[in-house]
Design a protein around this motif. Sequence first.
Motif, PDB file in Angstrom:
ATOM      1  N   GLY A 165       0.796  -1.226   0.000  1.00  0.00           N
ATOM      2  CA  GLY A 165       0.000   0.000   0.000  1.00  0.00           C
ATOM      3  C   GLY A 165       0.821   1.264   0.000  1.00  0.00           C
ATOM      4  O   GLY A 165       0.316   2.332  -0.338  1.00  0.00           O
ATOM      5  N   ARG A 166       2.119   1.161   0.363  1.00  0.00           N
ATOM      6  CA  ARG A 166       2.908   2.384   0.471  1.00  0.00           C
ATOM      7  C   ARG A 166       3.261   2.974  -0.892  1.00  0.00           C
ATOM      8  O   ARG A 166       3.299   4.192  -1.052  1.00  0.00           O
ATOM      9  CB  ARG A 166       4.176   2.144   1.277  1.00  0.00           C
ATOM     10  CG  ARG A 166       3.925   2.140   2.767  1.00  0.00           C
ATOM     11  CD  ARG A 166       5.185   2.333   3.555  1.00  0.00           C
ATOM     12  NE  ARG A 166       4.886   2.532   4.967  1.00  0.00           N
ATOM     13  CZ  ARG A 166       5.795   2.667   5.915  1.00  0.00           C
ATOM     14  NH1 ARG A 166       7.080   2.616   5.585  1.00  0.00           N
ATOM     15  NH2 ARG A 166       5.447   2.856   7.164  1.00  0.00           N
ATOM     16  N   VAL A 207      -4.982  12.969  -1.693  1.00  0.00           N
ATOM     17  CA  VAL A 207      -3.952  13.334  -0.713  1.00  0.00           C
ATOM     18  C   VAL A 207      -4.253  12.691   0.634  1.00  0.00           C
ATOM     19  O   VAL A 207      -3.359  12.147   1.298  1.00  0.00           O
ATOM     20  CB  VAL A 207      -3.872  14.868  -0.584  1.00  0.00           C
ATOM     21  CG1 VAL A 207      -2.934  15.264   0.554  1.00  0.00           C
ATOM     22  CG2 VAL A 207      -3.394  15.486  -1.894  1.00  0.00           C
ATOM     23  N   LEU A 208      -5.516  12.705   1.034  1.00  0.00           N
ATOM     24  CA  LEU A 208      -5.893  12.143   2.334  1.00  0.00           C
ATOM     25  C   LEU A 208      -5.690  10.628   2.358  1.00  0.00           C
ATOM     26  O   LEU A 208      -5.093  10.085   3.297  1.00  0.00           O
ATOM     27  CB  LEU A 208      -7.355  12.486   2.636  1.00  0.00           C
ATOM     28  CG  LEU A 208      -7.666  13.973   2.816  1.00  0.00           C
ATOM     29  CD1 LEU A 208      -9.154  14.177   3.023  1.00  0.00           C
ATOM     30  CD2 LEU A 208      -6.882  14.548   3.998  1.00  0.00           C
ATOM     31  N   VAL A 209      -6.170   9.936   1.334  1.00  0.00           N
ATOM     32  CA  VAL A 209      -6.017   8.480   1.287  1.00  0.00           C
ATOM     33  C   VAL A 209      -4.547   8.103   1.164  1.00  0.00           C
ATOM     34  O   VAL A 209      -4.070   7.163   1.810  1.00  0.00           O
ATOM     35  CB  VAL A 209      -6.830   7.877   0.121  1.00  0.00           C
ATOM     36  CG1 VAL A 209      -6.548   6.382  -0.018  1.00  0.00           C
ATOM     37  CG2 VAL A 209      -8.322   8.112   0.327  1.00  0.00           C
ATOM     38  N   GLY A 210      -3.801   8.850   0.333  1.00  0.00           N
ATOM     39  CA  GLY A 210      -2.382   8.572   0.176  1.00  0.00           C
ATOM     40  C   GLY A 210      -1.619   8.744   1.475  1.00  0.00           C
ATOM     41  O   GLY A 210      -0.756   7.922   1.822  1.00  0.00           O
ATOM     42  N   THR A 211      -1.921   9.804   2.218  1.00  0.00           N
ATOM     43  CA  THR A 211      -1.265  10.032   3.507  1.00  0.00           C
ATOM     44  C   THR A 211      -1.553   8.885   4.467  1.00  0.00           C
ATOM     45  O   THR A 211      -0.652   8.404   5.171  1.00  0.00           O
ATOM     46  CB  THR A 211      -1.733  11.367   4.110  1.00  0.00           C
ATOM     47  OG1 THR A 211      -1.425  12.434   3.206  1.00  0.00           O
ATOM     48  CG2 THR A 211      -1.064  11.625   5.447  1.00  0.00           C
ATOM     49  N   TRP A 212      -2.789   8.424   4.476  1.00  0.00           N
ATOM     50  CA  TRP A 212      -3.158   7.328   5.361  1.00  0.00           C
ATOM     51  C   TRP A 212      -2.424   6.037   4.996  1.00  0.00           C
ATOM     52  O   TRP A 212      -1.910   5.329   5.863  1.00  0.00           O
ATOM     53  CB  TRP A 212      -4.666   7.102   5.300  1.00  0.00           C
ATOM     54  CG  TRP A 212      -5.112   5.954   6.148  1.00  0.00           C
ATOM     55  CD1 TRP A 212      -5.229   5.908   7.518  1.00  0.00           C
ATOM     56  CD2 TRP A 212      -5.459   4.632   5.680  1.00  0.00           C
ATOM     57  NE1 TRP A 212      -5.634   4.662   7.922  1.00  0.00           N
ATOM     58  CE2 TRP A 212      -5.788   3.865   6.826  1.00  0.00           C
ATOM     59  CE3 TRP A 212      -5.535   4.059   4.421  1.00  0.00           C
ATOM     60  CZ2 TRP A 212      -6.182   2.530   6.716  1.00  0.00           C
ATOM     61  CZ3 TRP A 212      -5.935   2.734   4.311  1.00  0.00           C
ATOM     62  CH2 TRP A 212      -6.243   1.991   5.448  1.00  0.00           C
ATOM     63  N   LEU A 213      -2.332   5.734   3.689  1.00  0.00           N
ATOM     64  CA  LEU A 213      -1.653   4.511   3.268  1.00  0.00           C
ATOM     65  C   LEU A 213      -0.157   4.553   3.575  1.00  0.00           C
ATOM     66  O   LEU A 213       0.436   3.531   3.942  1.00  0.00           O
ATOM     67  CB  LEU A 213      -1.863   4.282   1.772  1.00  0.00           C
ATOM     68  CG  LEU A 213      -3.250   3.805   1.334  1.00  0.00           C
ATOM     69  CD1 LEU A 213      -3.360   3.810  -0.182  1.00  0.00           C
ATOM     70  CD2 LEU A 213      -3.531   2.412   1.880  1.00  0.00           C
ATOM     71  N   VAL A 214       0.454   5.716   3.425  1.00  0.00           N
ATOM     72  CA  VAL A 214       1.887   5.834   3.688  1.00  0.00           C
ATOM     73  C   VAL A 214       2.179   5.774   5.182  1.00  0.00           C
ATOM     74  O   VAL A 214       3.173   5.169   5.618  1.00  0.00           O
ATOM     75  CB  VAL A 214       2.444   7.142   3.083  1.00  0.00           C
ATOM     76  CG1 VAL A 214       3.859   7.405   3.559  1.00  0.00           C
ATOM     77  CG2 VAL A 214       2.404   7.073   1.563  1.00  0.00           C
ATOM     78  N   ALA A 243       0.023   4.648   7.758  1.00  0.00           N
ATOM     79  CA  ALA A 243      -0.651   3.632   8.566  1.00  0.00           C
ATOM     80  C   ALA A 243       0.324   2.536   8.967  1.00  0.00           C
ATOM     81  O   ALA A 243       1.164   2.112   8.168  1.00  0.00           O
ATOM     82  CB  ALA A 243      -1.819   3.033   7.791  1.00  0.00           C
ATOM     83  N   PRO A 244       0.247   2.044  10.217  1.00  0.00           N
ATOM     84  CA  PRO A 244       1.128   0.943  10.639  1.00  0.00           C
ATOM     85  C   PRO A 244       0.749  -0.345   9.923  1.00  0.00           C
ATOM     86  O   PRO A 244      -0.399  -0.514   9.499  1.00  0.00           O
ATOM     87  CB  PRO A 244       0.852   0.849  12.146  1.00  0.00           C
ATOM     88  CG  PRO A 244      -0.530   1.387  12.313  1.00  0.00           C
ATOM     89  CD  PRO A 244      -0.663   2.483  11.280  1.00  0.00           C
ATOM     90  N   PRO A 245       1.697  -1.264   9.749  1.00  0.00           N
ATOM     91  CA  PRO A 245       1.387  -2.524   9.072  1.00  0.00           C
ATOM     92  C   PRO A 245       0.433  -3.374   9.880  1.00  0.00           C
ATOM     93  O   PRO A 245       0.370  -3.283  11.109  1.00  0.00           O
ATOM     94  CB  PRO A 245       2.760  -3.201   8.950  1.00  0.00           C
ATOM     95  CG  PRO A 245       3.572  -2.609  10.049  1.00  0.00           C
ATOM     96  CD  PRO A 245       3.090  -1.192  10.197  1.00  0.00           C
ATOM     97  N   GLY A 246      -0.334  -4.196   9.171  1.00  0.00           N
ATOM     98  CA  GLY A 246      -1.221  -5.131   9.845  1.00  0.00           C
ATOM     99  C   GLY A 246      -0.437  -6.215  10.548  1.00  0.00           C
ATOM    100  O   GLY A 246       0.758  -6.428  10.300  1.00  0.00           O
ATOM    101  N   ARG A 247      -1.094  -6.939  11.438  1.00  0.00           N
ATOM    102  CA  ARG A 247      -0.406  -7.911  12.265  1.00  0.00           C
ATOM    103  C   ARG A 247       0.269  -9.012  11.445  1.00  0.00           C
ATOM    104  O   ARG A 247       1.350  -9.483  11.781  1.00  0.00           O
ATOM    105  CB  ARG A 247      -1.414  -8.536  13.248  1.00  0.00           C
ATOM    106  CG  ARG A 247      -0.768  -9.469  14.250  1.00  0.00           C
ATOM    107  CD  ARG A 247      -1.767  -9.906  15.301  1.00  0.00           C
ATOM    108  NE  ARG A 247      -2.941 -10.512  14.692  1.00  0.00           N
ATOM    109  CZ  ARG A 247      -3.974 -10.985  15.397  1.00  0.00           C
ATOM    110  NH1 ARG A 247      -3.973 -10.887  16.712  1.00  0.00           N
ATOM    111  NH2 ARG A 247      -5.011 -11.525  14.780  1.00  0.00           N
TER     112      ARG A 247
END
Length: 266
Positions: free
Chosen positions: A199-200, A244-251, A253-257
């Motif tokens: 996602g990054r 911009v908002l979705v991109g910021t969140w994807l960059v 956001a912490p990785p899933g477990r």
Amino acid sequence: MLEFPRIDPVAIEIGPFAVHWYGLMYAAAFLLSWWLLRVRRHRLGLTPEDIGDLAFACILGVVLGGRLGYVLFYNPGYYLGHPLEVFYVWDGGMSFHGGLLGVVAAVVWFARRHGQPILAVGDFLTPVVPIGLGLGRIGNFINGELWGRPADPDLPWAMVFPHVDRVPRHPSQLYEALLEGLMLFLVIWFYARAPRRHGRVFGLFLLLYGGIRFGVEYFRAPDPHLGAVALGLSMGQWLSLPMVLVGTWLVAAPPGRHEEPAPGRD
């Protein structure tokens, strides 16, 4: 001060058969992207046939989504009265934001069909997207459309578009070709070479493209029939804000477990 070179938008014409430069730009973008995806296919363990499926789905997504996005976002009233012209894609009128939604739908379909993580497929595809953006903007320039706002006559690259008026303007199509196309391709291509959390790569593209497009819109003349949509912002700027908002969140956001980084370098 420069003058628009009045390039014939038709590249080849044989009797009633005409090939437009705009269409050739899209064809070149698809072919180059397809080749690069084949070069990178080992990153997801895909076969050449898989790449063909993905490329075909994305072509449909770009063309259908881009055209429908333009119709719905930029000129629904006109096309409601001229429905057949919805299919006149050779005359221009494609929305990147609509095309992006079409490609997202294609990625979701492909990922589910082939048992791949959706974000992993999105990251795999993302580095070739700026190729279509850059060549598409060159097609816009050849067509003499999407010209810029008035510029200082002393600006060395200020350009007069005689079919519009005699006012020197920013050649905003070329700004976008360089920023959204060449520069964004280089940044995303080299960023994607190292292992990244799923996602990054896609997120960085959304963040950078949204920011670049938002800024370039200040140099690009808004669509005459729309003008500023709200708060002095153009339609392109409003459509870029969610990116911009979705991109910021994807960059950020912490990785899933159970999430692992993408495979190694190309």
